[in-house]
Structures are given as structure tokens and as C-alpha cells.
Design a protein around this motif. Structure first.
Motif, PDB file in Angstrom:
ATOM      1  N   ALA A 123      84.363  24.436 -81.434  1.00  0.00           N
ATOM      2  CA  ALA A 123      83.961  24.044 -79.794  1.00  0.00           C
ATOM      3  C   ALA A 123      83.619  25.367 -79.184  1.00  0.00           C
ATOM      4  N   SER A 124      84.495  26.239 -79.103  1.00  0.00           N
ATOM      5  CA  SER A 124      84.296  27.515 -78.444  1.00  0.00           C
ATOM      6  C   SER A 124      83.113  28.473 -79.196  1.00  0.00           C
ATOM      7  N   LEU A 125      82.898  28.062 -80.383  1.00  0.00           N
ATOM      8  CA  LEU A 125      81.697  28.759 -81.192  1.00  0.00           C
ATOM      9  C   LEU A 125      80.429  28.174 -80.696  1.00  0.00           C
ATOM     10  N   MET A 126      80.534  26.867 -80.822  1.00  0.00           N
ATOM     11  CA  MET A 126      79.392  26.118 -80.335  1.00  0.00           C
ATOM     12  C   MET A 126      79.006  26.320 -78.756  1.00  0.00           C
ATOM     13  N   MET A 127      80.025  26.429 -77.848  1.00  0.00           N
ATOM     14  CA  MET A 127      79.666  26.836 -76.423  1.00  0.00           C
ATOM     15  C   MET A 127      78.966  28.506 -76.475  1.00  0.00           C
ATOM     16  N   THR A 128      79.607  28.949 -77.427  1.00  0.00           N
ATOM     17  CA  THR A 128      79.223  30.455 -77.210  1.00  0.00           C
ATOM     18  C   THR A 128      77.901  30.648 -77.499  1.00  0.00           C
ATOM     19  N   ALA A 129      77.570  30.061 -78.547  1.00  0.00           N
ATOM     20  CA  ALA A 129      75.851  29.969 -79.286  1.00  0.00           C
ATOM     21  C   ALA A 129      75.135  29.508 -78.070  1.00  0.00           C
ATOM     22  N   LYS A 130      75.709  28.324 -77.241  1.00  0.00           N
ATOM     23  CA  LYS A 130      74.842  27.923 -76.062  1.00  0.00           C
ATOM     24  C   LYS A 130      74.474  28.729 -74.959  1.00  0.00           C
TER      25      LYS A 130
END
Length: 77
Positions: free
Chosen positions: A47-54
Motif C-alpha cells: 500500500a505504501s509503495l503504491m501511494m509512493t508511486a502515485k
């Protein structure tokens, strides 16, 4: 999988001219956590990785070193 550079976060932050502090503020995380992710001493959850990409406006695949997994699975290093 110990001590492998699994993410490219430090590289992507440099490319985007952003700091650990900026990313920590964007994600609501402690700056120490972001630092650990950048040095690969710990890894962000999905989830953190996905938000970071965003927030960095990159693809999720831009943040992960998939060749590490591929090499592990095909027996090459």
C-alpha cells in the motif's frame, strides 16, 4: 533475500528532485522510515509503495528492481 536493493526509491527521488522529507510529508510517514526504504534496510508495504508511486507520478514498476526476483528464480546472480 537479505541485504538486496529491492527498491529504486532513492534513485527515483533523485530523478524527481525530491527529498526524503518531502516524501515523508506526502505520505504521512516518519522521515526515518523513508530513509530506511531509501537505503533498503527495510521495505515499504504494498500500500505504501503504491501511494509512493502515485505521489511521485511514476509507475509502480519504476520503484521495484524486478531483476532481483528474476535472477533469484532462474538461478543466476
Amino acid at each position: 533475500m537479505a541485504n538486496r536493493d529491492l527498491n529504486r526509491l532513492k534513485v527515483v527521488l533523485a530523478e524527481k528532485k525530491r527529498t526524503n522529507r518531502w516524501l515523508a510529508e506526502q505520505l504521512g510517514k516518519d522521515q526515518t522510515t523513508i530513509s530506511k526504504w531509501c537505503t533498503n534496510s527495510s521495505q515499504p508495504d504494498l500500500a505504501s509503495l503504491m501511494m509512493t508511486a502515485k505521489v511521485l507520478n511514476v509507475e509502480l514498476t519504476d520503484l521495484v528492481r524486478f531483476e532481483e526476483f528474476k535472477n533469484e528464480n532462474d538461478g543466476t546472480e
